[in-house]
Write a protein that holds these residues in place. Structure first.
Motif, PDB file in Angstrom:
ATOM      1  N   ALA A 183       0.832  -1.209   0.000  1.00  0.00           N
ATOM      2  CA  ALA A 183       0.000   0.000   0.000  1.00  0.00           C
ATOM      3  C   ALA A 183       0.865   1.258   0.000  1.00  0.00           C
ATOM      4  O   ALA A 183       0.562   2.238  -0.716  1.00  0.00           O
ATOM      5  CB  ALA A 183      -0.930  -0.008   1.217  1.00  0.00           C
ATOM      6  N   LEU A 184       1.938   1.261   0.784  1.00  0.00           N
ATOM      7  CA  LEU A 184       2.827   2.428   0.809  1.00  0.00           C
ATOM      8  C   LEU A 184       3.472   2.663  -0.546  1.00  0.00           C
ATOM      9  O   LEU A 184       3.556   3.799  -1.022  1.00  0.00           O
ATOM     10  CB  LEU A 184       3.904   2.226   1.877  1.00  0.00           C
ATOM     11  N   ILE A 185       3.918   1.596  -1.184  1.00  0.00           N
ATOM     12  CA  ILE A 185       4.598   1.743  -2.480  1.00  0.00           C
ATOM     13  C   ILE A 185       3.617   2.199  -3.559  1.00  0.00           C
ATOM     14  O   ILE A 185       3.876   3.143  -4.314  1.00  0.00           O
ATOM     15  CB  ILE A 185       5.277   0.421  -2.864  1.00  0.00           C
ATOM     16  N   ILE A 186       2.468   1.519  -3.630  1.00  0.00           N
ATOM     17  CA  ILE A 186       1.509   1.829  -4.702  1.00  0.00           C
ATOM     18  C   ILE A 186       0.904   3.217  -4.506  1.00  0.00           C
ATOM     19  O   ILE A 186       0.895   4.051  -5.427  1.00  0.00           O
ATOM     20  CB  ILE A 186       0.418   0.753  -4.754  1.00  0.00           C
ATOM     21  N   ALA A 187       0.375   3.471  -3.308  1.00  0.00           N
ATOM     22  CA  ALA A 187      -0.262   4.769  -3.071  1.00  0.00           C
ATOM     23  C   ALA A 187       0.755   5.897  -3.114  1.00  0.00           C
ATOM     24  O   ALA A 187       0.455   6.999  -3.602  1.00  0.00           O
ATOM     25  CB  ALA A 187      -0.983   4.753  -1.716  1.00  0.00           C
ATOM     26  N   LEU A 244      -5.974   3.161  -9.274  1.00  0.00           N
ATOM     27  CA  LEU A 244      -6.986   2.100  -9.307  1.00  0.00           C
ATOM     28  C   LEU A 244      -6.445   0.842  -9.972  1.00  0.00           C
ATOM     29  O   LEU A 244      -6.565  -0.276  -9.432  1.00  0.00           O
ATOM     30  CB  LEU A 244      -8.238   2.598 -10.040  1.00  0.00           C
ATOM     31  N   PHE A 245      -5.826   0.987 -11.158  1.00  0.00           N
ATOM     32  CA  PHE A 245      -5.327  -0.181 -11.877  1.00  0.00           C
ATOM     33  C   PHE A 245      -4.175  -0.852 -11.122  1.00  0.00           C
ATOM     34  O   PHE A 245      -4.050  -2.085 -11.130  1.00  0.00           O
ATOM     35  CB  PHE A 245      -4.884   0.206 -13.286  1.00  0.00           C
ATOM     36  N   SER A 246      -3.357  -0.057 -10.456  1.00  0.00           N
ATOM     37  CA  SER A 246      -2.242  -0.632  -9.703  1.00  0.00           C
ATOM     38  C   SER A 246      -2.757  -1.438  -8.510  1.00  0.00           C
ATOM     39  O   SER A 246      -2.303  -2.560  -8.260  1.00  0.00           O
ATOM     40  CB  SER A 246      -1.300   0.473  -9.224  1.00  0.00           C
ATOM     41  N   MET A 247      -3.716  -0.887  -7.786  1.00  0.00           N
ATOM     42  CA  MET A 247      -4.273  -1.605  -6.641  1.00  0.00           C
ATOM     43  C   MET A 247      -5.048  -2.844  -7.094  1.00  0.00           C
ATOM     44  O   MET A 247      -4.974  -3.906  -6.454  1.00  0.00           O
ATOM     45  CB  MET A 247      -5.189  -0.679  -5.837  1.00  0.00           C
ATOM     46  N   ALA A 248      -5.794  -2.714  -8.190  1.00  0.00           N
ATOM     47  CA  ALA A 248      -6.535  -3.872  -8.698  1.00  0.00           C
ATOM     48  C   ALA A 248      -5.580  -4.978  -9.124  1.00  0.00           C
ATOM     49  O   ALA A 248      -5.843  -6.172  -8.894  1.00  0.00           O
ATOM     50  CB  ALA A 248      -7.432  -3.446  -9.859  1.00  0.00           C
ATOM     51  N   ALA A 249      -4.453  -4.600  -9.740  1.00  0.00           N
ATOM     52  CA  ALA A 249      -3.462  -5.601 -10.152  1.00  0.00           C
ATOM     53  C   ALA A 249      -2.857  -6.289  -8.936  1.00  0.00           C
ATOM     54  O   ALA A 249      -2.675  -7.518  -8.926  1.00  0.00           O
ATOM     55  CB  ALA A 249      -2.374  -4.934 -10.991  1.00  0.00           C
ATOM     56  N   TRP A 250      -2.531  -5.511  -7.886  1.00  0.00           N
ATOM     57  CA  TRP A 250      -1.966  -6.119  -6.683  1.00  0.00           C
ATOM     58  C   TRP A 250      -2.955  -7.085  -6.028  1.00  0.00           C
ATOM     59  O   TRP A 250      -2.590  -8.198  -5.638  1.00  0.00           O
ATOM     60  CB  TRP A 250      -1.568  -5.024  -5.696  1.00  0.00           C
ATOM     61  N   LEU A 251      -4.203  -6.680  -5.937  1.00  0.00           N
ATOM     62  CA  LEU A 251      -5.203  -7.554  -5.340  1.00  0.00           C
ATOM     63  C   LEU A 251      -5.478  -8.775  -6.207  1.00  0.00           C
ATOM     64  O   LEU A 251      -5.778  -9.864  -5.701  1.00  0.00           O
ATOM     65  CB  LEU A 251      -6.496  -6.767  -5.099  1.00  0.00           C
ATOM     66  N   GLY A 252      -5.374  -8.617  -7.527  1.00  0.00           N
ATOM     67  CA  GLY A 252      -5.500  -9.773  -8.409  1.00  0.00           C
ATOM     68  C   GLY A 252      -4.374 -10.767  -8.188  1.00  0.00           C
ATOM     69  O   GLY A 252      -4.597 -11.986  -8.161  1.00  0.00           O
ATOM     70  N   TRP A 303       1.934   7.177   5.673  1.00  0.00           N
ATOM     71  CA  TRP A 303       2.750   6.388   6.588  1.00  0.00           C
ATOM     72  C   TRP A 303       2.080   6.252   7.953  1.00  0.00           C
ATOM     73  O   TRP A 303       2.070   5.161   8.549  1.00  0.00           O
ATOM     74  CB  TRP A 303       4.127   7.032   6.738  1.00  0.00           C
ATOM     75  N   ASP A 304       1.475   7.340   8.448  1.00  0.00           N
ATOM     76  CA  ASP A 304       0.804   7.282   9.747  1.00  0.00           C
ATOM     77  C   ASP A 304      -0.372   6.306   9.711  1.00  0.00           C
ATOM     78  O   ASP A 304      -0.591   5.545  10.665  1.00  0.00           O
ATOM     79  CB  ASP A 304       0.305   8.673  10.135  1.00  0.00           C
ATOM     80  N   ILE A 305      -1.120   6.327   8.599  1.00  0.00           N
ATOM     81  CA  ILE A 305      -2.275   5.426   8.489  1.00  0.00           C
ATOM     82  C   ILE A 305      -1.815   3.978   8.426  1.00  0.00           C
ATOM     83  O   ILE A 305      -2.375   3.097   9.093  1.00  0.00           O
ATOM     84  CB  ILE A 305      -3.111   5.806   7.249  1.00  0.00           C
ATOM     85  N   ALA A 306      -0.787   3.693   7.609  1.00  0.00           N
ATOM     86  CA  ALA A 306      -0.282   2.323   7.494  1.00  0.00           C
ATOM     87  C   ALA A 306       0.247   1.827   8.832  1.00  0.00           C
ATOM     88  O   ALA A 306      -0.002   0.678   9.240  1.00  0.00           O
ATOM     89  CB  ALA A 306       0.820   2.260   6.428  1.00  0.00           C
ATOM     90  N   GLN A 307       0.975   2.687   9.526  1.00  0.00           N
ATOM     91  CA  GLN A 307       1.528   2.312  10.833  1.00  0.00           C
ATOM     92  C   GLN A 307       0.403   2.007  11.826  1.00  0.00           C
ATOM     93  O   GLN A 307       0.473   1.029  12.584  1.00  0.00           O
ATOM     94  CB  GLN A 307       2.409   3.449  11.347  1.00  0.00           C
ATOM     95  N   ALA A 308      -0.635   2.844  11.812  1.00  0.00           N
ATOM     96  CA  ALA A 308      -1.748   2.633  12.735  1.00  0.00           C
ATOM     97  C   ALA A 308      -2.472   1.322  12.443  1.00  0.00           C
ATOM     98  O   ALA A 308      -2.800   0.562  13.368  1.00  0.00           O
ATOM     99  CB  ALA A 308      -2.726   3.803  12.640  1.00  0.00           C
TER     100      ALA A 308
END
Length: 677
Positions: A82-86, A97-105, A146-151
């Motif tokens: 998530a940190l890398i893609i976002a 959207l396409f990057s996240m969809a590809a990762w989830l695929g 980063w704060d959201i991912a850490q939390a």
């Protein structure tokens, strides 16, 4: 109307057993503890800690440990993704959207491709990335990512630790006790299965019983994995436990092989059934030894000039008895072993898990398309709550792509979300809005969670619904720090979650999972490909490895409603496995170069002529069966004892192959065949 159903004795708190109370209290306290710790640490969305504690609420210690390890690794991997893609694509909505969809695929494909903890870790990697990345589409400062991912990762770990602490305080039944009990139960069930299959009847009950025995053995393998994580003793004995499971599968094969011989034996001795019944009754006794068994089956021993059919049945029956008694001794040794006891057992490969690669790729592609559909609608509508729809769509796509019945699972999830929307409205705006202290809130939450856990245990038919209500309740009541009571946001978020799952259901309806008939044909093709390998001079798979391959594929359609597909998958698996055992015995029979060895080579070459990945040619099969029968009759009159043994092996091969006389020819559909029972 049955008024007794409204009796106070039927209340979930009254009729709960001590084990059910322990399970409910442990999980209820763990969820409340996780929420309290996350709230005290000032994490902005502490309800994710409560959800994490609910997800790892496994009934055994080994299950909690193994599931927690997979959840931690998956959460860290998902947070990193998530940190890398976002971080690189957040400024471009469509690229994001396409990057996240590809990762989830990719995560969905990996989840379908692997098994156990690895599959669970990729599930978490998928929807953890969705939980972190999709809600940040509305932020303006990317440094908040980063704060959201850490939390989120902290909340997940807090939930896992809370579940682990409560498991130590209120431990459940030992994984080892459950495993030993399952081994003993399966061992006894094999005798019942043998009694059923060695009857002359042919009906669907026999096929269903065979499927259930295979499924129960593979389920015991999952208990072995949990026991491996729960106690040092079972890690030391893992090789023996794996060997015992292989032995149970081998006994299942021997039972089916003896059944085929009984059905193809025109004139067995009149006292055969009486001896079998006496044998099975003796084997059920814990103090039975080899000498007792030898005395019981002595009347079935063929004389020197006996029929080769009789010899084949006698040899295979002795083999089954030897396997059963050896397994009985090993199970007793495991049960009485100390944590430092070491055993020397023959090497057995792990019960391999194999993958339907085509179905895994299709699941990954469907997840990609489902998220693109939901994301395109969100971007076009410019809806602030669209991130909630994307998050729920991602979770349901990854979670249910590998489900045996995804439509039923998604329908149940939609029903759960509707119920939670109504409940959370009353709970949040009727109760929570009037509470200012966390401890007061927990006074209402803890009894509620405990009751829901009891209902999940006491109503097995609705266990899935109650489980989903418990897991998703946290994200609907949304205990945030500080608390927020915005009715418009609440309504938008709940509506977005329902629409996200609804659009995922639509994607599953368009890109439907493969039918059970196609899955059956693919599994059968894999079985035939493996059997062709078994016929080679240097097979890639050992006898045990091919056996586990067969039983894994046969178990893949246990929940299917397509009886014909299940029947033919089971039949192909049993036939090819019995033939494989004969081939390995022929290969290790004798290495001399006299005419008998040449006859053996002819029998193996006949198999190579009729069997391919595409199926069996009917005319060559009939010719092969006639040739095998002729070889058996010829060898049956040979004066050498070795010739009699070879005739018995070839007759076993004949009995196994004869079941394929009604198999579909290559290029035809299996559903065009009316199978025999």
């Amino acid at each position: 109307m049955n008024l007794s159903a409204f009796s106070w004795r039927n209340l979930p708190w009254i009729k709960a057993t001590p084990a059910q109370w322990r399970y409910a209290l442990r999980n209820g306290i763990a969820m409340c503890l996780a929420l309290t710790v996350a709230y005290c640490l000032n994490l902005d969305e502490p309800y994710w800690a409560m959800t994490s504690a609910a997800v790892v609420s496994f009934p055994t210690v080994g299950g909690v440990i193994s599931k927690s390890l997979g959840r931690v690794m998956g959460s860290l991997l998902g947070a990193t993704a998530a940190l890398i893609i976002a971080g690189h694509t957040l400024n471009d909505p469509w690229l994001f959207l396409f990057s996240m969809a590809a990762w989830l695929g990719v995560c969905t494909w990996a989840c379908a491709h692997f098994t156990n903890n690895v599959a669970y870790a990729f599930q978490l990697a998928g929807y953890t990335a969705a939980i972190i990345a999709f809600p940040v589409v509305n932020i303006l400062d990317t440094t908040q990512l980063w704060d959201i991912a850490q939390a989120r990762v902290c909340e997940v770990i807090i939930g896992i630790l809370s579940g682990g602490v409560m498991m130590m305080i209120l431990p459940s039944t030992s994984d080892g006790t459950a495993l030993i009990g399952a081994l003993k139960s399966m061992h006894a069930r094999l005798l019942e299965h043998a009694s059923l299959l060695w009857q002359p009847d042919s009906n669907d009950a026999i096929r269903l019983a065979h499927e259930k025995v295979i499924a129960q053995t593979l389920t015991t393998n999952l208990l072995r994995i949990q026991a491996f994580w729960s106690h040092y003793r079972f890690r030391r004995q893992n090789a023996l436990l794996n060997y015992l499971l292989h032995q149970q599968l081998r006994m299942t094969s021997a039972i089916s092989s003896l059944r085929r011989m009984l059905l193809n034996w025109p004139d067995p001795p009149a006292h055969t059934r009486a001896v079998i019944d006496q044998l099975l009754a003796a084997l059920a006794q814990p103090d039975t030894d080899f000498y007792t068994v030898a005395r019981i089956i002595a009347p079935l021993k063929p004389d020197a000039a006996g029929d080769y059919r009789h010899r084949a049945f006698w040899q295979r029956l002795r083999y089954f008895c030897r396997l059963y008694l050896q397994s009985s001794r090993w199970i007793a040794a495991v049960e009485t072993a100390t944590p430092v006891t070491e055993f020397s057992v023959p090497h057995s490969p792990a019960l391999a898990r194999h993958t339907d690669n085509l179905e895994a790729l299709w699941s990954g592609f469907r997840t990609f398309c489902a998220l693109c559909l939901v994301g395109a609608w969100t971007i076009s509508a410019q809806w602030e709550s669209g991130s909630a729809a994307l998050t729920l769509a991602a979770i349901s796509s990854v979670l249910y792509s590998v489900s045996p019945s995804p439509f039923n699972s998604l329908t149940l999830l939609l029903r759960t979300l509707v119920l939670l929307s109504l409940f959370s409205f009353v709970f949040k705006f009727g109760l929570m809005v009037q509470i200012s202290d966390l401890w007061l809130f927990l006074l209402f939450l803890f009894p509620l969670l405990t009751t829901m856990q009891l209902m999940k245990l006491q109503i097995p038919r609705q266990a899935g619904l109650w489980g989903q209500l418990i897991v998703f309740m946290g994200s609907f009541i949304s205990v945030t720090n500080p608390p927020v009571y915005d009715f418009a946001d609440f309504l938008n978020d709940n509506l977005a979650k329902i629409l996200g799952v609804g659009l995922t259901w639509l994607a599953f309806a368009v890109l439907r999972p493969g039918s059970d008939a196609r899955k059956s044909r693919r599994h059968i093709k894999e079985l035939r490909r493996g059997f062709v390998d078994q016929l080679s001079r240097r097979p890639q798979l050992s006898e045990n490895a091919y056996e586990s391959l067969v039983y894994h594929h046969v178990s893949q359609l246990n929940t299917s409603q397509d009886a014909l597909s299940r029947r033919w998958l089971l039949r192909w698996g049993v036939v090819l496995l019995n033939c494989s055992h004969v081939v390995w015995q022929l290969r290790g029979w004798e290495t001399r170069s006299d005419p008998l060895a040449q006859v053996r080579d002819v029998a193996v070459s006949l198999l190579r002529d009729i069997m391919s990945e595409r199926g069996v040619q009917q005319r060559p099969l009939a010719t092969t069966l006639d040739e095998l029968k002729r070889i058996c009759d010829t060898l049956g009159h040979h004066p050498q004892p070795a010739a009699q043994d070879l005739a018995a092996l070839i007759w076993r091969l004949y009995c196994s192959l004869s079941q394929l006389e009604q198999a579909p020819a290559p290029g035809t559909l299996s559903d065009q065949i009316t199978p025999q029972a």
